[in-house]
Design an enzyme around this catalytic site. Structure first.
Site, PDB file in Angstrom:
ATOM      1  N   ARG A 150       0.825  -1.213   0.000  1.00 32.37           N
ATOM      2  CA  ARG A 150       0.000   0.000   0.000  1.00 32.37           C
ATOM      3  C   ARG A 150       0.854   1.257   0.000  1.00 32.37           C
ATOM      4  O   ARG A 150       1.759   1.397   0.827  1.00 32.37           O
ATOM      5  CB  ARG A 150      -0.934   0.005   1.214  1.00 32.37           C
ATOM      6  N   SER A 204     -22.085 -14.412  12.661  1.00 34.55           N
ATOM      7  CA  SER A 204     -21.461 -13.287  11.980  1.00 34.55           C
ATOM      8  C   SER A 204     -21.517 -13.462  10.467  1.00 34.55           C
ATOM      9  O   SER A 204     -21.143 -14.516   9.946  1.00 34.55           O
ATOM     10  CB  SER A 204     -20.002 -13.192  12.457  1.00 34.55           C
ATOM     11  N   SER A 253     -19.583  -2.051   2.164  1.00 36.16           N
ATOM     12  CA  SER A 253     -18.991  -0.922   1.454  1.00 36.16           C
ATOM     13  C   SER A 253     -18.111  -1.308   0.294  1.00 36.16           C
ATOM     14  O   SER A 253     -17.651  -0.441  -0.442  1.00 36.16           O
ATOM     15  CB  SER A 253     -18.189  -0.081   2.427  1.00 36.16           C
ATOM     16  N   HIS A 268     -21.677   2.623   6.919  1.00 36.83           N
ATOM     17  CA  HIS A 268     -21.776   3.161   5.549  1.00 36.83           C
ATOM     18  C   HIS A 268     -23.196   3.579   5.203  1.00 36.83           C
ATOM     19  O   HIS A 268     -23.531   3.724   4.022  1.00 36.83           O
ATOM     20  CB  HIS A 268     -21.239   2.148   4.543  1.00 36.83           C
ATOM     21  N   THR A 327     -20.427   5.427  12.752  1.00 34.21           N
ATOM     22  CA  THR A 327     -19.212   6.235  12.810  1.00 34.21           C
ATOM     23  C   THR A 327     -19.571   7.704  12.622  1.00 34.21           C
ATOM     24  O   THR A 327     -20.570   8.028  11.983  1.00 34.21           O
ATOM     25  CB  THR A 327     -18.206   5.810  11.726  1.00 34.21           C
ATOM     26  N   LYS A 337     -17.419   9.126   8.583  1.00 36.61           N
ATOM     27  CA  LYS A 337     -17.712   8.975   7.148  1.00 36.61           C
ATOM     28  C   LYS A 337     -18.752  10.032   6.774  1.00 36.61           C
ATOM     29  O   LYS A 337     -18.390  11.196   6.668  1.00 36.61           O
ATOM     30  CB  LYS A 337     -18.048   7.526   6.837  1.00 36.61           C
ATOM     31  N   THR A 356      -9.137   4.748  27.767  1.00 37.35           N
ATOM     32  CA  THR A 356      -8.587   5.605  26.712  1.00 37.35           C
ATOM     33  C   THR A 356      -9.189   6.994  26.853  1.00 37.35           C
ATOM     34  O   THR A 356     -10.331   7.136  27.298  1.00 37.35           O
ATOM     35  CB  THR A 356      -8.846   4.985  25.322  1.00 37.35           C
ATOM     36  N   THR A 407      -8.719  -6.659   1.756  1.00 38.80           N
ATOM     37  CA  THR A 407      -9.994  -5.949   1.875  1.00 38.80           C
ATOM     38  C   THR A 407     -11.082  -6.650   1.064  1.00 38.80           C
ATOM     39  O   THR A 407     -12.244  -6.721   1.470  1.00 38.80           O
ATOM     40  CB  THR A 407      -9.823  -4.483   1.410  1.00 38.80           C
TER      41      THR A 407
END
Ligand SMILES: *Cc1c(COP(=O)(O)O)cnc(C)c1O
Length: 405
Positions: free
Chosen positions: A22, A137, A189, A217, A245, A248, A277, A364
């Site tokens: 990449r 799943s 996506s 998405h 999210t 996006k 965190t 991906t």
């Protein structure tokens, strides 16, 4: 003794040989001028058109969002200063969680530093802490869900993509009393297809499972208020947990879950990836809040234009005989089918035509299905599209890539 540097170099060489190494395009987007950007190559710069951004509605340049972020920086400073438990919960975080809960018609919502973290933390916590839990799943689920599933250590079963019959086959085999979570996405996506949410909920009800839906998405883009495909399909109150999210279509950064007050409180109280965190900066929460508010109340014209742009691009590509893949969403994938070639095509679109679209390669997508994935936004003009189609015809014909006509 182990030669560590040689090991790393070999692994990287292998990726390069496969065409799967990449290389990041170095860009500077220009607020007010999306989807155009400056691309940097050492000393050289170029003005390019971005065709693969997930800032689907251009909210990353919306004046309300920029104003809210700027104002919050001025009033509250840069960072949150701690975890949510240790002085990091600001008024902005609370307002944003309220807004997200309302968006999805749920009692409560919980913020995470990203959508990835939301999936990893929520799924691993739920499945690890319900004794005997089984995860069901979808085989094409995102890496962040797979990470949460793995991390939970719970039993998992993979069902065929978007296939209620295969899901039911698995559900039937699990003892009725065991807790079960059906884990899936709405818009996938990479292919642009959409899950049968209502049918999955029917099965979950019949077999006593809960449902975990990633709408990353879809949020902002589907449904009358941009709450996602579950809203569009009238299934929002049937889905147990909706994950989304803020990075996006909402154009900022951060992730969240929305569900019942008790479920959310359970995750808040147990999820390591939430507890240990630091909180998102107040300016991020303020910007995301402005974005969600705008998209929820005033987003319909942008949603309409977004769908129109995607439909127009699919039509233009089809008319040009380019191998556009079937997609029922705003995602417009074009098949290349070879990793090295896919990268080559992407490189030439940039160097010859100043068009930026990232090659989508393994892992991906499966090997042999390497593709270009276009994401038209309301800001891509007819002229941008004509130039894209001409550029693709040029590059595809130079490489004799299989076309329909
Ligand atoms: C991008 C993505 C995520 C992660 O969201 P981020 O906010 O970018 O971390 C989760 N699920 C799916 C399906 C995604 O594509």
């Amino acid at each position: 003794m182990m030669d560590y540097e040689a090991f790393f170099a070999d692994a990287l060489d292998k990726l390069k040989a496969e065409g799967n190494y990449r290389v990041f395009a170095e860009l500077e987007r220009h607020a007010g001028d999306f989807p155009h950007a400056t691309s940097y190559d050492g000393e050289n710069t170029d003005r390019i058109t971005v065709w693969c951004s997930n800032d689907y509605l251009g909210m990353g340049q919306h004046p309300d969002v920029l104003a809210a972020m700027t104002q919050a920086v001025q009033t509250a400073g840069a960072g949150a200063g701690g975890t949510r438990n240790i002085s990091g919960t600001t008024h902005y975080h609370v307002l944003l969680e309220d807004e997200l809960a309302r968006l999805h018609g749920k009692e409560a919502a919980l913020l995470f530093t990203s959508g990835y973290v939301a999936n990893e933390a929520a799924l691993s916590t739920l499945a690890a802490r319900m004794p005997g839990c089984v995860l069901l799943s979808d085989e094409l689920n995102h890496a962040s869900m797979i990470a949460g599933i793995r991390h939970s250590g719970a039993e998992k079963r993979i069902f065929r993509h978007n296939d209620p019959a295969d899901l039911e086959r698995h559900l039937k085999e699990i003892e009725p009393g065991r807790p079960k979570i059906v884990v899936f996405e709405s818009v996938y996506s990479m292919d642009g297809d959409i899950a049968p949410i209502g049918r999955f909920c029917d099965l979950a009800d019949r077999y006593g499972a809960i449902t975990y839906l990633d709408e990353v998405h879809a949020v902002g883009m589907y449904g009358a208020h941009g709450a996602g495909v579950a809203e569009r399909d009238g299934a929002m109150d049937r889905v147990t947990l909706i994950q989304g999210t803020l990075a996006k279509a909402f154009g900022v950064i951060g992730g969240y879950i929305a569900a019942s007050a008790k479920l959310v409180d359970f995750v808040r109280s147990h999820a390591s990836g939430f507890i240990f965190t630091s909180a998102l900066p107040p300016s991020i929460a303020a910007g995301a809040l402005a974005s969600v508010r705008h998209v929820r109340a005033f987003g319909q014209p942008d949603r309409d234009r977004h769908q129109e742009r995607a439909a127009t691009l699919k039509r233009l590509l089809t008319e040009a005989g380019l191998p556009v893949m079937p997609s029922v969403s705003h995602i417009v994938p074009v098949m290349v089918g070879d990793a090295a070639l896919c990268k080559q095509v992407s490189d030439e679109l940039m160097t010859r035509h100043r068009i930026y679209v990232q090659p989508i390669n393994y892992p991906t997508v499966p090997r042999g299905t390497e593709r270009l994935r276009f994401t038209p936004t309301p800001f891509h003009s007819d002229d941008d599209m004509d130039r894209l189609v001409a550029a693709l015809k040029d590059v595809f014909s130079r490489h004799r890539i299989r076309c329909a006509a």
